[in-house]
Design an enzyme around this catalytic site. Structure first.
Site, mmCIF file in Angstrom:
data_model
loop_
_atom_site.group_PDB
_atom_site.id
_atom_site.type_symbol
_atom_site.label_atom_id
_atom_site.label_comp_id
_atom_site.label_asym_id
_atom_site.label_seq_id
_atom_site.Cartn_x
_atom_site.Cartn_y
_atom_site.Cartn_z
ATOM 1 N N CYS A 88 0.863 -1.182 0.045
ATOM 2 C CA CYS A 88 0.122 0.264 -0.040
ATOM 3 C C CYS A 88 0.954 1.261 0.051
ATOM 4 O O CYS A 88 0.656 2.102 -0.694
ATOM 5 C CB CYS A 88 -0.726 0.065 1.231
ATOM 6 S SG CYS A 88 -2.116 -1.513 1.151
ATOM 7 N N HIS A 89 1.908 1.325 0.950
ATOM 8 C CA HIS A 89 2.647 2.643 1.026
ATOM 9 C C HIS A 89 4.178 2.219 0.817
ATOM 10 O O HIS A 89 4.935 3.105 1.184
ATOM 11 C CB HIS A 89 2.312 3.289 2.302
ATOM 12 C CG HIS A 89 0.909 3.654 2.368
ATOM 13 N ND1 HIS A 89 -0.219 3.181 3.182
ATOM 14 C CD2 HIS A 89 0.165 4.713 1.595
ATOM 15 C CE1 HIS A 89 -1.194 3.567 2.775
ATOM 16 N NE2 HIS A 89 -1.294 4.909 2.006
ATOM 17 N N GLY A 90 4.469 1.178 0.664
ATOM 18 C CA GLY A 90 6.026 0.908 0.626
ATOM 19 C C GLY A 90 6.728 0.568 1.829
ATOM 20 O O GLY A 90 7.959 0.693 1.647
#
Length: 186
Positions: free
Chosen positions: A150-152
Site C-alpha cells: 500500500c505505502h511501500g
C-alpha cells in the site's frame, strides 16, 4: 443571628442530605455491579484468545499465516542464512530500535530479542503493517522479509522496519513453545 451566618453554618439537615445521597450512590453502585460484570467475556471467549500452531507442517524457509484474536500472525521457519543475515544488521541501521516483543518488554531490536532463545529459526510476528494496518506480503521487499504494497514499507527477515513510512517493527505476540513442534500464541 443574621441570615448570612445561618447559611454558612452546616446544620443537622445538611448532614442528613449528604449522608442520604452518599448511601444512594453506594446502593446504585451495588445494584449496577452485576450488570457491569456480565459484560466481561466468558471462559469460552477467553479460550479463543490463544492459538496453537503445529510447527512440524512448516518447511524451512516457509511462512505460514494463522489467525490470533482476529489478526494475521506470520510464523516463519527461517533458514540459517536468513537468521545470520538478520543477526548481522547493526542497530544503528534500524529506524525502530525497540524489539516490540511482548515476551521481552523494553529489549532492543536485535534479532536475538525478536526470536525465541534457542529456536532462532522461528520468527512469530503479528502480520499487520504498523503504518496503516495493511497486511504485508511475505518474502518480499528489499530486505527479504515483508513488503507492505500500500505505502511501500519494507521489513527485514526479523520483522523490523527498514524503509518506508511504517513507524515501528512488526510486533511479536506473546507465545511459548509447548514442545519442539508446537507453539501457543497468546
Amino acid at each position: 443571628m443574621t441570615a448570612t451566618h445561618d447559611a454558612q453554618e452546616p446544620s443537622r439537615r445538611d448532614f442528613l442530605y449528604i449522608a442520604t445521597g452518599a448511601t444512594a450512590a453506594i446502593g446504585a453502585g451495588f445494584l449496577a455491579w452485576p450488570f457491569i460484570a456480565q459484560m466481561n467475556p466468558d471462559r469460552a471467549a477467553l479460550a479463543l484468545a490463544s492459538s496453537e500452531v503445529d510447527l512440524s507442517q512448516i518447511a524451512e524457509g516457509q511462512v505460514v499465516t494463522v489467525k490470533w484474536r482476529g489478526k494475521p500472525v506470520f510464523v516463519w521457519n527461517r533458514t540459517k542464512d536468513q537468521v545470520e543475515t538478520a543477526k548481522s544488521v547493526p542497530l544503528s541501521d534500524l529506524p525502530d530500535k525497540q524489539a516490540r516483543n511482548e515476551n521481552m518488554p523494553g529489549a532492543d531490536a536485535s534479532d536475538v530479542n525478536r526470536a525465541a532463545k534457542g529456536k532462532e529459526n522461528w520468527l512469530v510476528v503479528v502480520g499487520v503493517c504498523t503504518h496503516l494496518g495493511c497486511v504485508p506480503i511475505s518474502n518480499s521487499g528489499d530486505f527479504g522479509g515483508w513488503l507492505c504494497p500500500c505505502h511501500g514499507s519494507h521489513y527485514d527477515s526479523s520483522g523490523r522496519i527498514r524503509r518506508g513510512p511504517a513507524p515501528e517493527n512488526l510486533p511479536v505476540p506473546p507465545y511459548a513453545f509447548d514442545s519442539d513442534t508446537k507453539i501457543k500464541i497468546g
